[in-house]
Design a protein around this motif. Structure first.
Motif, PDB file in Angstrom:
ATOM      1  N   THR A   1      -2.569  11.618 -12.193  1.00 50.36           N
ATOM      2  CA  THR A   1      -1.383  10.850 -11.960  1.00 50.36           C
ATOM      3  C   THR A   1      -1.394   9.894 -10.706  1.00 50.36           C
ATOM      4  OG1 THR A   1      -0.227  12.709 -12.747  1.00 50.36           O
ATOM      5  CG2 THR A   1       1.187  11.291 -11.373  1.00 50.36           C
ATOM      6  N   ALA A   2      -1.932  10.306  -9.578  1.00 48.31           N
ATOM      7  CA  ALA A   2      -2.005   9.376  -8.411  1.00 48.31           C
ATOM      8  C   ALA A   2      -3.063   8.051  -8.739  1.00 48.31           C
ATOM      9  CB  ALA A   2      -2.861  10.099  -7.293  1.00 48.31           C
ATOM     10  N   VAL A   3      -3.951   8.320  -9.442  1.00 52.81           N
ATOM     11  CA  VAL A   3      -4.873   7.225  -9.950  1.00 52.81           C
ATOM     12  C   VAL A   3      -4.162   6.160 -10.462  1.00 52.81           C
ATOM     13  CG1 VAL A   3      -6.920   6.319 -11.041  1.00 52.81           C
ATOM     14  CG2 VAL A   3      -7.061   8.285  -9.363  1.00 52.81           C
ATOM     15  N   THR A   4      -3.228   6.625 -11.665  1.00 50.12           N
ATOM     16  CA  THR A   4      -2.767   5.867 -12.735  1.00 50.12           C
ATOM     17  C   THR A   4      -1.452   5.175 -12.191  1.00 50.12           C
ATOM     18  OG1 THR A   4      -1.568   7.702 -13.354  1.00 50.12           O
ATOM     19  CG2 THR A   4      -3.526   7.019 -14.773  1.00 50.12           C
ATOM     20  N   ARG A   5      -1.122   5.221 -10.819  1.00 53.02           N
ATOM     21  CA  ARG A   5       0.089   4.793 -10.234  1.00 53.02           C
ATOM     22  C   ARG A   5      -0.553   3.082  -9.563  1.00 53.02           C
ATOM     23  NH1 ARG A   5       3.236   6.198 -12.926  1.00 53.02           N
ATOM     24  NH2 ARG A   5       1.273   6.700 -13.798  1.00 53.02           N
ATOM     25  N   ALA A   6      -1.696   2.853  -9.523  1.00 56.74           N
ATOM     26  CA  ALA A   6      -2.302   1.766  -8.928  1.00 56.74           C
ATOM     27  C   ALA A   6      -2.565   0.666 -10.077  1.00 56.74           C
ATOM     28  CB  ALA A   6      -3.637   1.966  -8.176  1.00 56.74           C
ATOM     29  N   ARG A   7      -2.095  -0.436  -9.279  1.00 53.59           N
ATOM     30  CA  ARG A   7      -2.407  -1.838 -10.211  1.00 53.59           C
ATOM     31  C   ARG A   7      -3.669  -2.542  -9.844  1.00 53.59           C
ATOM     32  NH1 ARG A   7       3.206  -2.827  -9.443  1.00 53.59           N
ATOM     33  NH2 ARG A   7       2.435  -4.658  -7.785  1.00 53.59           N
ATOM     34  N   GLN A   8      -4.000  -2.503  -8.573  1.00 50.93           N
ATOM     35  CA  GLN A   8      -5.110  -3.301  -7.905  1.00 50.93           C
ATOM     36  C   GLN A   8      -6.004  -2.671  -7.268  1.00 50.93           C
ATOM     37  OE1 GLN A   8      -1.772  -6.457  -6.307  1.00 50.93           O
ATOM     38  NE2 GLN A   8      -3.876  -6.994  -5.831  1.00 50.93           N
ATOM     39  N   LEU A   9      -5.811  -1.363  -6.932  1.00 49.47           N
ATOM     40  CA  LEU A   9      -6.779  -0.778  -5.927  1.00 49.47           C
ATOM     41  C   LEU A   9      -6.379   0.608  -5.897  1.00 49.47           C
ATOM     42  CD1 LEU A   9      -9.325  -1.166  -3.837  1.00 49.47           C
ATOM     43  CD2 LEU A   9      -7.650  -1.318  -1.971  1.00 49.47           C
TER      44      LEU A   9
ATOM     45  N   VAL B   1       0.997  -1.193  -0.144  1.00 43.85           N
ATOM     46  CA  VAL B   1       0.105   0.095   0.041  1.00 43.85           C
ATOM     47  C   VAL B   1       0.775   1.327   0.010  1.00 43.85           C
ATOM     48  CG1 VAL B   1      -2.011   1.175   1.092  1.00 43.85           C
ATOM     49  CG2 VAL B   1      -1.627  -1.106   1.401  1.00 43.85           C
ATOM     50  N   GLN B   2       0.520   2.121  -0.967  1.00 49.46           N
ATOM     51  CA  GLN B   2       1.348   3.363  -0.794  1.00 49.46           C
ATOM     52  C   GLN B   2       0.389   4.465  -0.932  1.00 49.46           C
ATOM     53  OE1 GLN B   2       4.714   3.960  -1.026  1.00 49.46           O
ATOM     54  NE2 GLN B   2       3.934   5.768  -0.131  1.00 49.46           N
ATOM     55  N   VAL B   3       0.445   5.465   0.244  1.00 48.11           N
ATOM     56  CA  VAL B   3      -0.407   6.532   0.484  1.00 48.11           C
ATOM     57  C   VAL B   3       0.313   7.813  -0.301  1.00 48.11           C
ATOM     58  CG1 VAL B   3      -1.293   8.194   2.187  1.00 48.11           C
ATOM     59  CG2 VAL B   3      -1.033   5.862   2.895  1.00 48.11           C
ATOM     60  N   LEU B   4      -0.385   8.680  -1.129  1.00 52.44           N
ATOM     61  CA  LEU B   4       0.219   9.634  -1.884  1.00 52.44           C
ATOM     62  C   LEU B   4      -0.766  10.913  -1.499  1.00 52.44           C
ATOM     63  CD1 LEU B   4       0.225   7.950  -5.411  1.00 52.44           C
ATOM     64  CD2 LEU B   4       1.922   8.277  -3.831  1.00 52.44           C
ATOM     65  N   SER B   5      -0.030  11.860  -1.166  1.00 53.17           N
ATOM     66  CA  SER B   5      -0.581  13.064  -0.740  1.00 53.17           C
ATOM     67  C   SER B   5      -0.121  14.268  -1.741  1.00 53.17           C
ATOM     68  CB  SER B   5      -0.467  13.525   0.667  1.00 53.17           C
ATOM     69  OG  SER B   5      -1.158  14.803   1.343  1.00 53.17           O
TER      70      SER B   5
ATOM     71  N   ILE C   1       2.657  12.992  -4.703  1.00 51.40           N
ATOM     72  CA  ILE C   1       2.407  12.547  -5.692  1.00 51.40           C
ATOM     73  C   ILE C   1       3.284  12.574  -6.896  1.00 51.40           C
ATOM     74  CG2 ILE C   1       0.745  12.766  -7.759  1.00 51.40           C
ATOM     75  CD1 ILE C   1      -1.495  13.296  -5.559  1.00 51.40           C
ATOM     76  N   HIS C   2       4.119  13.877  -6.969  1.00 52.17           N
ATOM     77  CA  HIS C   2       5.207  13.975  -7.926  1.00 52.17           C
ATOM     78  C   HIS C   2       6.246  12.964  -7.620  1.00 52.17           C
ATOM     79  CE1 HIS C   2       3.688  18.105  -8.301  1.00 52.17           C
ATOM     80  NE2 HIS C   2       4.332  18.133  -9.352  1.00 52.17           N
ATOM     81  N   LYS C   3       6.838  12.556  -6.405  1.00 46.92           N
ATOM     82  CA  LYS C   3       7.579  11.376  -6.281  1.00 46.92           C
ATOM     83  C   LYS C   3       7.272  10.034  -6.591  1.00 46.92           C
ATOM     84  CE  LYS C   3      10.613  13.904  -3.359  1.00 46.92           C
ATOM     85  NZ  LYS C   3      11.952  14.130  -3.726  1.00 46.92           N
ATOM     86  N   SER C   4       5.817   9.958  -6.903  1.00 42.65           N
ATOM     87  CA  SER C   4       5.401   8.682  -7.261  1.00 42.65           C
ATOM     88  C   SER C   4       5.545   8.248  -8.832  1.00 42.65           C
ATOM     89  CB  SER C   4       3.753   8.473  -6.795  1.00 42.65           C
ATOM     90  OG  SER C   4       3.286   9.099  -7.709  1.00 42.65           O
TER      91      SER C   4
END
Length: 735
Positions: free
Chosen positions: A687-695, A557-561, A657-660
């Motif tokens: 950008t944040a949403v497109t970092r996820a594979r499963q959830l 799990v990765q939290v992005l703020s 989010i930039h770091k992700s």
């Protein structure tokens, strides 16, 4: 005098510093427990960089604070050497002396008692009598002892000027024996040379040394700092009026003075001015930024117009058709059109969102080129992005730094126009992450008869570094580009992909009509306030997601703020998540921050010595009990960090989010609240949403979510690449 009867009277106390319970980042205020002859005392104030184990002579006054109770407010502090065995152990193992941790400190005191410090000073050869100390360790300790003296002088000097004492180590590393001289005589160099020290800190020192507000050196340093800060925000230049305005605000000096110094600085060549026809104002660049942008535009022009690909377009298309037949791949109309558009081009751009078929086209290009005996090179800006590209393309991919053979010792790329890459087609994925410096290095290494295909999502955030290379290129019509917009792959049924495209189109997310609530992979969990959002987010990460999806809360799990401050900011969430998912790891304190063995860690800046880059995530795997050094594992490599380098690291349970960018995570959780109002932008959320594979889980206020989706006006970047390229193309056409 009875201090209990006269709580505000002046007094002096002497005692051993037992522990620091708080120290602010500037290092000019701390809360400490001091053990005196009559008991433990709480002392607050500027402790001049004192560390646990040292004896302090503190002048000040007693006060009864309503919130914190009776405490001693320090007005002046003198650090005395410790005299007790326990004090010497605490002092030596505090991290101040490299090479000595708790275990070795205890051995030294067991051998030499409370005379240990005197012995290190006067009879250093006797250190060899202690088990575990050989000639090499002895030399290390003595070098650290000498360094500690210099650090103490710098700490006192910086503390007097309200600069964080944690920077004393780094200042000494950079300047060595000249450290104090540089700080006193050239204070503005600190802002340029020392990571983490800004202009304001350097300016405080300079002003206290008598440098006037309108001093030309001060104004020139302020102008350079404003431009460097702008570069950090992605700009390659600033319009002259904006630069003057920002410098005037920073320096609190009138604009006439700023203009005068700016003219001189430009005349000297320290800054570059490009004048334009009205109404466009003149552009002011740093010399490095100007050189990079000019060269990048010229190299792009040469690649577009002067390079000749060895791959005949029709032959490549014929082989691509054979590949599709052999692999039973059926391209949709827009994919086929993109293939035809890009085939055989010396420079091409393939852009599109998730699920639009970019990976399929990359695979076909690779197979078609190699079928004709050609060579394909695959690369991406980050290690994670390179691994994803390798998995999807079924062939090796490297980071751009490895592809271009970055020489870490000399901080330069070995692949360039003199020693170009050996590839007929170079494919670079996640091209939105290319800043102007990395793009320039890449263009330098493209062989004279090679082709370059940039692949990326133009709707993602731009690069962390200066420039907006992909977007600028897409805005220049002669640059060959193919944009994919339709979702083709089966994962199109995923709510993550469907909602990513809805967000890109300015529409709110929704659940697929065929999905039951428990089947979806995209959730918005409402919370009426930032405090409520924080509590729901913590429960999601630590309980609900691990239980429902069998994902580890640290690795899965990765939290992005969007921002650092506030209830749902990076700092607050990292602290809370650390307490919940890693409460028992062995701790190491650094000012206000605490690291623990097992923590998820992010690197904050490029470190060429260790070959680790800004944004890489690892795990803290060990703390050396003897030296206090930390070991962090990045992608299978164990890297050692001394205390002086710990400011390069931060917790990574929550990152920006930039770091992700360039990464993917099994699950992504994003707080969206009105506290983030200024940064609520569509491309940030996309950008944040497109970092996820499963959830994907969005947590927060619906108003804030809608604000982000509707705000399609990202912060403007001042870049000149597109204009420069258009002018170059126009100038190169026959008249």
């Amino acid at each position: 005098m009875n201090d209990d009867l006269f709580p505000h009277s002046r007094s002096t106390l002497v005692g051993a510093l037992e522990s620091l319970t708080f120290e602010n980042q500037r290092g000019d205020f701390a809360v400490a427990n001091v053990r005196t002859a009559t008991g433990r005392v709480k002392v607050v104030g500027n402790l001049r960089g004192a560390v646990p184990g040292e004896r302090l002579q503190v002048k000040g006054k007693w006060e009864n604070n309503r919130q914190f109770g009776r405490q001693f407010v320090a007005s002046d502090v003198v650090v005395l050497p410790p005299t007790t065995r326990a004090g010497v152990v605490r002092y030596l193992s505090s991290g101040l002396i490299d090479g000595i941790g708790k275990v070795l400190a205890q051995r030294l005191v067991d051998a030499f008692g409370d005379k240990t410090l005197d012995l290190i000073e006067s009879e250093p050869q006797r250190l060899l009598e202690v088990a575990g100390i050989g000639v090499v360790r002895q030399r290390q300790i003595l070098q650290a002892w000498e360094k500690q003296r210099a650090i103490r002088r710098i700490m006192v000097f910086l503390a007097e000027h309200r600069v964080s004492t944690t920077f004393a180590f780094r200042i000494l590393q950079v300047y060595g024996d000249q450290a104090l001289q540089v700080v006193q005589q050239e204070p503005y160099r600190l802002a340029q040379d020392i990571f983490g020290i800004g202009f304001l800190s350097a300016d405080r020192i300079a002003r206290s040394l008598g440098i006037g507000a309108d001093d030309a050196g001060r104004v020139a340093a302020g102008l350079s700092w404003v431009l460097e800060e702008a570069t950090g925000e992605g700009h390659t230049y600033l319009p002259r009026p904006l630069l003057v305005e920002k410098a005037s605000q920073l320096l609190e000096v009138d604009t006439a003075c700023i203009e005068t110094v700016l003219e001189t600085t430009v005349a000297q060549g320290s800054l570059i001015e490009e004048r334009s026809s009205p109404p466009r104002p003149a552009a002011i660049y740093t010399a490095a930024s100007h050189s990079a942008e000019v060269e990048l535009a010229e190299r792009i022009y040469r690649l577009m117009t002067l390079s000749t690909s060895p791959m005949r377009r029709q032959d490549l298309l014929d082989r691509a058709a054979a590949v599709q037949s052999r692999l039973a791949i059926r391209l949709e109309e827009k994919q086929q059109s993109a293939l035809v558009t890009l085939a055989g081009q010396p420079l091409g751009i393939l852009t599109g969102g998730p699920g639009t078929g970019k990976t399929t086209l990359i695979h076909i290009f690779c197979e078609a080129v190699t079928a004709g005996g050609g060579t394909v090179l695959l690369a991406a800006p980050t290690g994670r992005a390179a691994r994803r590209l390798s998995e999807s393309a079924g062939r090796p991919a490297e980071t751009l730094h490895r592809l271009l053979r970055f020489n870490f010792a000399e901080r330069r790329f070995e692949k360039n126009e003199k020693d170009p890459l050996k590839g007929d087609l170079i494919i670079v994925d996640e091209a939105s992450m290319l800043d102007q410096y990395l793009a320039r290095s890449l263009l330098r290494a493209v062989p004279p008869y090679g082709s370059l295909l940039l692949v990326g999502d133009a709707d993602q955030l731009p690069s962390v570094g200066p420039g907006n290379v992909l977007a600028d290129l897409l805005s220049v019509p002669p640059v060959v580009c193919a944009r994919l917009t339709e979702v083709f792959r089966q994962e199109g049924d995923s709510d993550i992909i469907r909602n990513a495209h809805r967000i890109r189109q300015g529409l709110p997310p929704q659940k697929h009509s065929r999905h039951r609530p428990d089947e979806s992979d995209f959730f918005h969990i409402a919370a009426e306030s930032p405090a409520a959002a924080k509590q729901r987010l913590l429960r999601l990460v630590c309980e609900r997601i691990p239980a429902a999806f069998q994902l580890d809360p640290i690795e899965g799990v990765q939290v992005l703020s969007p921002m650092h401050r506030g209830e749902c900011g990076i700092d607050s969430l990292n602290s809370a998540l650390q307490q919940l998912v890693n409460p028992d790891g062995e701790p190491v304190r650094l000012g206000e921050r605490e690291f623990r063995v097992g923590d998820k860690i992010i690197q904050l800046r490029n470190d060429y010595q260790r070959e680790v880059f800004n944004g890489q995530i690892g795990r803290l795997v060990a703390v050396d009990p003897e030296t206090g050094d930390l070991t962090v594992q990045f992608e299978g490599r164990d890297l050692t960090y001394e205390r002086a380098n710990l400011s390069d690291l931060a917790l990574a349970y929550c990152i920006s989010i930039h770091k992700s960018q360039g990464s993917e995570y099994p699950a992504v959780v994003v707080p969206i609240t009105n506290q983030h109002y200024v940064l609520l932008q569509r491309n940030l959320l996309y950008t944040a949403v497109t970092r996820a594979r499963q959830l994907v889980c969005l947590v927060g206020e619906r108003k804030a979510l809608l604000r982000a989706i509707r705000n399609d006006a990202p912060l403007q970047r001042h870049t000149g690449l597109a204009r420069r390229l258009v002018d170059r193309i126009a100038a190169g056409r026959p008249r």
